[in-house]
Design a protein around this motif. Sequence first.
Motif, PDB file in Angstrom:
ATOM      1  N   LYS A 126       1.708 -16.571 -14.312  1.00 30.72           N
ATOM      2  CA  LYS A 126       2.590 -15.973 -13.307  1.00 30.72           C
ATOM      3  C   LYS A 126       1.836 -14.872 -12.575  1.00 30.72           C
ATOM      4  CE  LYS A 126       7.087 -16.797 -15.510  1.00 30.72           C
ATOM      5  NZ  LYS A 126       8.373 -16.178 -15.910  1.00 30.72           N
ATOM      6  N   ASN A 127       2.305 -14.542 -11.401  1.00 32.34           N
ATOM      7  CA  ASN A 127       1.719 -13.427 -10.664  1.00 32.34           C
ATOM      8  C   ASN A 127       2.039 -12.120 -11.368  1.00 32.34           C
ATOM      9  OD1 ASN A 127       4.434 -14.274  -9.714  1.00 32.34           O
ATOM     10  ND2 ASN A 127       4.340 -12.403  -8.465  1.00 32.34           N
ATOM     11  N   ASN A 128       1.088 -11.163 -11.327  1.00 38.16           N
ATOM     12  CA  ASN A 128       1.356  -9.844 -11.907  1.00 38.16           C
ATOM     13  C   ASN A 128       1.548  -8.771 -10.840  1.00 38.16           C
ATOM     14  OD1 ASN A 128      -1.265  -9.478 -11.051  1.00 38.16           O
ATOM     15  ND2 ASN A 128      -2.147  -9.294 -13.095  1.00 38.16           N
ATOM     16  N   VAL A 129       1.514  -9.179  -9.578  1.00 41.65           N
ATOM     17  CA  VAL A 129       1.907  -8.325  -8.458  1.00 41.65           C
ATOM     18  C   VAL A 129       3.144  -8.975  -7.846  1.00 41.65           C
ATOM     19  CG1 VAL A 129       1.276  -7.431  -6.184  1.00 41.65           C
ATOM     20  CG2 VAL A 129      -0.439  -7.539  -8.004  1.00 41.65           C
ATOM     21  N   PRO A 130       4.230  -8.238  -7.604  1.00 41.86           N
ATOM     22  CA  PRO A 130       5.460  -8.851  -7.096  1.00 41.86           C
ATOM     23  C   PRO A 130       5.234  -9.612  -5.795  1.00 41.86           C
ATOM     24  CG  PRO A 130       5.845  -6.563  -7.699  1.00 41.86           C
ATOM     25  CD  PRO A 130       4.371  -6.780  -7.788  1.00 41.86           C
ATOM     26  N   GLN A 504       5.790   0.301  -7.393  1.00 39.43           N
ATOM     27  CA  GLN A 504       5.106  -0.594  -8.325  1.00 39.43           C
ATOM     28  C   GLN A 504       3.957   0.128  -9.015  1.00 39.43           C
ATOM     29  OE1 GLN A 504       5.659  -3.446  -9.575  1.00 39.43           O
ATOM     30  NE2 GLN A 504       3.698  -4.179 -10.344  1.00 39.43           N
ATOM     31  N   LYS A 505       3.189   0.904  -8.250  1.00 44.01           N
ATOM     32  CA  LYS A 505       2.077   1.661  -8.831  1.00 44.01           C
ATOM     33  C   LYS A 505       2.586   2.642  -9.880  1.00 44.01           C
ATOM     34  CE  LYS A 505      -1.768   0.357  -6.718  1.00 44.01           C
ATOM     35  NZ  LYS A 505      -2.962  -0.109  -7.439  1.00 44.01           N
ATOM     36  N   ALA A 506       3.707   3.286  -9.570  1.00 45.28           N
ATOM     37  CA  ALA A 506       4.262   4.260 -10.518  1.00 45.28           C
ATOM     38  C   ALA A 506       4.673   3.576 -11.818  1.00 45.28           C
ATOM     39  CB  ALA A 506       5.451   4.976  -9.890  1.00 45.28           C
ATOM     40  N   ARG A 507       5.221   2.359 -11.687  1.00 42.31           N
ATOM     41  CA  ARG A 507       5.634   1.622 -12.893  1.00 42.31           C
ATOM     42  C   ARG A 507       4.441   1.212 -13.741  1.00 42.31           C
ATOM     43  NH1 ARG A 507       9.549  -0.617  -9.325  1.00 42.31           N
ATOM     44  NH2 ARG A 507       8.190  -2.387  -8.845  1.00 42.31           N
TER      45      ARG A 507
END
Length: 525
Positions: A126-130, A504-507
């Motif tokens: 699966k992709n790991n970037v949304p 996303q970066k913060a997560r």
Amino acid sequence: MSTYDSRQETVVRGQTVAVIGAGISGVCAAAHLLRQGLQVTVFERSSIAGGVWHYDERIPPDPPYPNNTPSHGDYRVSEPGEFAYATPPPEHDPDAGPGTAISEGPSSVDLEVQFSPPGPCYAGLKNNVPTYLMASALEPWPEGTEPFVSQKLVEEYIQTLSKNHGVDSVTLFHTRVDEVRKTPDGARWEIRSVTLEKGATGPRLTERTSYFDLVVVASGHYNMPRVPDIQGLKEWKASYPSRVTHSKQYRSPAYFRGQNVLVIGAGVSALDICREIDGVATKTYQSARGGKFDLPASLLPENATRVPEIASFTLSDDARRREQLGDGEPIPGSVVLKDGQVLDNIHRVVVATGYIISYPFLPQLHSDTTPITEAGEDILVTADGVMAHNLHRDIFYINDPTLAFVGAPYYVATFSLFDFQAQVVARVFAGKVPLPSREEMRKEYDKRVEEKGLGRAFHSLHAPGHEIAYVQDLVDWVNRYAVAAGDPPMLPHSEEWKRAHEEQKARTRGSFMPPEEVAKPAGEQ
């Protein structure tokens, strides 16, 4: 004919463009070049667009243990004249479709796997970037697409882009590029390609030579496996070849059922495999050497244990007398770690140590004997194979920017960023955006080397704000000339995208740890 004046800000002009690769980078590059009215030919060695996201259940051949030097790539480059010669390249048959079979039978399958080794995609990938961060500007994902989706949906998205934007119709599938060189007068690029074709008596390889003004390399990062030279690993592989594999060859957790598995490496592939085999394997050990980009042990599943770097593999005396192992038998030997620990009863080893940057079709830009610090101004890939040298803004080869690369940066929202690079290449190659002089490009490159250092980190845009700043810099450069060229401005990241990217970066912040925090001895907190 292409033109470039190295002494001043100059327009690169050309009409015919070769694009090497039909993954997301190549599809975006070809689509934007077509939009600019250029004549494009895409060379794709597999049967279909999709690149690293194309799932092929067949297993690629074993790489050498340890790996070859970078110029070798993941296939044997043919010699000129080795196969039947014809010119020009054949017309692409739009009715055949990208999935047309070559021929039937084991010999055909073996030849195809050797000709175009399958990529590292596995069924559960699966992709790991949304998805909402990795869309091409060509068109969005289908409405209702979830942030994280199966490999199949990602592959279908790339193939939809290729079909809808005319890339399929200019792509030569089953066609591998074996050599790219300038013609003797320096005016054009000569491309020697080999096509795997149907023949009356079975598959055949046909060599062709064609000429282009401009070249885009979009062949990706994930072709040539990196295999470390760890003492004894070569002997383990030679003695029990099916038990030691590279992560590129991973397809399913089923092969690891009820076994003890050692995964070498602490990057994304290693983590994915540890997660996939959790609950299937009896025990998983993940060995990390403490690299800058190692993912933290806290991300591992419960059944996996982080252990330090490996010192050596040893085989027992019993191993030298046995040729085969039963399914449930471990490899008769031990793994010695650098802190003195010893791992026994290991059934399988997965070498998840990444890939080497390699462009075997550009041998003149490789030096397998030159260290990274001595690349000079000509070499693209040095002996270590960890970076591409001498690229202006990670795209244009400074000595001759009629050669461009799409897809060099790491740790980015790939589809989105590569699409921005593709847009820049298209406008530059269409003569609408001039390049700086060679001197100015060299100054900018040297400054970046001074700031970021040499190595894999040179292409990393992982640090907060770096990816957005990189794209904005490209957009500002292009838009200085857009109005004069009569083109619409190049659109930057939207504010909505930037907010989502920062969220996303913060997560995921903290996914990379300082080396001193990685690979602590088992049991140490």
